[in-house]
Scaffold this motif. Structure first.
Motif, mmCIF file in Angstrom:
data_model
loop_
_atom_site.group_PDB
_atom_site.id
_atom_site.type_symbol
_atom_site.label_atom_id
_atom_site.label_comp_id
_atom_site.label_asym_id
_atom_site.label_seq_id
_atom_site.Cartn_x
_atom_site.Cartn_y
_atom_site.Cartn_z
ATOM 1 N N VAL A 48 13.559 82.438 22.984
ATOM 2 C CA VAL A 48 12.259 82.716 22.400
ATOM 3 C C VAL A 48 12.178 84.205 22.097
ATOM 4 O O VAL A 48 12.381 85.039 22.982
ATOM 5 N N ALA A 49 11.904 84.529 20.845
ATOM 6 C CA ALA A 49 11.745 85.918 20.442
ATOM 7 C C ALA A 49 10.259 86.271 20.529
ATOM 8 O O ALA A 49 9.416 85.607 19.935
ATOM 9 N N ILE A 82 6.985 86.523 31.121
ATOM 10 C CA ILE A 82 7.526 87.283 29.997
ATOM 11 C C ILE A 82 6.494 88.340 29.657
ATOM 12 O O ILE A 82 5.412 88.031 29.187
ATOM 13 N N LYS A 83 6.840 89.597 29.920
ATOM 14 C CA LYS A 83 5.895 90.683 29.705
ATOM 15 C C LYS A 83 6.442 91.772 28.793
ATOM 16 O O LYS A 83 5.860 92.842 28.692
ATOM 17 N N THR A 95 9.579 82.004 17.543
ATOM 18 C CA THR A 95 9.004 83.332 17.667
ATOM 19 C C THR A 95 7.574 83.216 18.168
ATOM 20 O O THR A 95 6.767 82.480 17.609
ATOM 21 N N VAL A 96 7.277 83.953 19.233
ATOM 22 C CA VAL A 96 5.926 83.998 19.791
ATOM 23 C C VAL A 96 5.331 85.351 19.439
ATOM 24 O O VAL A 96 5.927 86.390 19.720
ATOM 25 N N LYS A 97 4.157 85.321 18.810
ATOM 26 C CA LYS A 97 3.471 86.568 18.483
ATOM 27 C C LYS A 97 2.492 86.893 19.596
ATOM 28 O O LYS A 97 1.529 86.171 19.816
ATOM 29 N N ALA A 98 2.765 87.990 20.295
ATOM 30 C CA ALA A 98 1.887 88.437 21.369
ATOM 31 C C ALA A 98 0.723 89.206 20.763
ATOM 32 O O ALA A 98 0.834 89.761 19.664
ATOM 33 N N VAL A 103 3.434 85.931 28.201
ATOM 34 C CA VAL A 103 3.669 84.737 27.406
ATOM 35 C C VAL A 103 3.742 83.551 28.365
ATOM 36 O O VAL A 103 4.484 83.576 29.343
ATOM 37 N N THR A 104 2.959 82.516 28.099
ATOM 38 C CA THR A 104 2.904 81.342 28.964
ATOM 39 C C THR A 104 3.661 80.173 28.343
ATOM 40 O O THR A 104 4.075 80.233 27.184
ATOM 41 N N SER A 105 3.787 79.107 29.119
ATOM 42 C CA SER A 105 4.468 77.921 28.603
ATOM 43 C C SER A 105 3.682 77.290 27.452
ATOM 44 O O SER A 105 4.266 76.749 26.516
ATOM 45 N N ALA A 106 2.354 77.387 27.491
ATOM 46 C CA ALA A 106 1.535 76.862 26.393
ATOM 47 C C ALA A 106 1.807 77.641 25.105
ATOM 48 O O ALA A 106 1.839 77.050 24.013
ATOM 49 N N ASP A 107 2.007 78.950 25.207
ATOM 50 C CA ASP A 107 2.340 79.763 24.039
ATOM 51 C C ASP A 107 3.690 79.329 23.448
ATOM 52 O O ASP A 107 3.851 79.257 22.227
#
Length: 149
Positions: free
Chosen positions: A144-145, A122-123, A78-81, A94-98
């Motif tokens: 990836v959520a 990813i926007k 899970t990525v928190k934007a 969202v980038t590859s580093a994220d």
């Protein structure tokens, strides 16, 4: 033209490889982007340093790549934007580093951000497929959520 690669170039080689390419490709693409340096005697001495750095962050072999792929298959990432609008559209992307940071936070293996292929950008909030190239013969897909934070 004989060049030493300093970055990973798909279908050509990895950092530290000495390659022979057409003059135009080397002059107009590889050299301006910093993906290669001209192979001189002094630069060839630096090849060992480049290869040692590559080995430290590289997947060891095919078996190790498959093991890492199995670990990634069982992860819930899970990525928190930072922020999102009312329609679910992110302010930023969202980038590859994220993604690499999120995999690490989820208890997964340390990945090289250059091995993670994020589709276009990813926007939006939701689930997105991300491809991870672990080895020339092993690639895995990771869901990836993305949630608004």
């Amino acid at each position: 033209m004989k060049l030493i690669l300093t970055g990973d170039v798909p279908n050509l080689g990895a950092p530290g490889d000495i390659v022979e390419v057409k003059d135009g490709y080397g002059r107009n693409y590889l050299l301006p982007r910093g993906l290669a340096v001209v192979a001189t005697r002094g630069a060839e001495k630096q090849v060992d340093a480049i290869r040692r750095a590559r080995k430290s962050r590289e997947i060891r072999d095919l078996g190790h790549a498959r093991e890492v792929a199995a670990q990634l298959g069982g992860l819930s990432v899970t990525v928190k934007a930072k922020a999102a609008g009312e329609s679910g559209r992110l302010f930023g992307s969202v980038t590859s580093a994220d993604v690499v940071d999120a995999v690490r936070a989820a208890g997964g293996p340390a990945l090289d951000r250059r091995a993670v292929d994020v589709p276009a950008q990813i926007k939006t909030v939701g689930k997105h497929p991300v491809t991870v190239r672990l080895h020339p013969e092993v690639t895995t897909e990771l869901d990836v959520a993305v949630v608004a934070g």
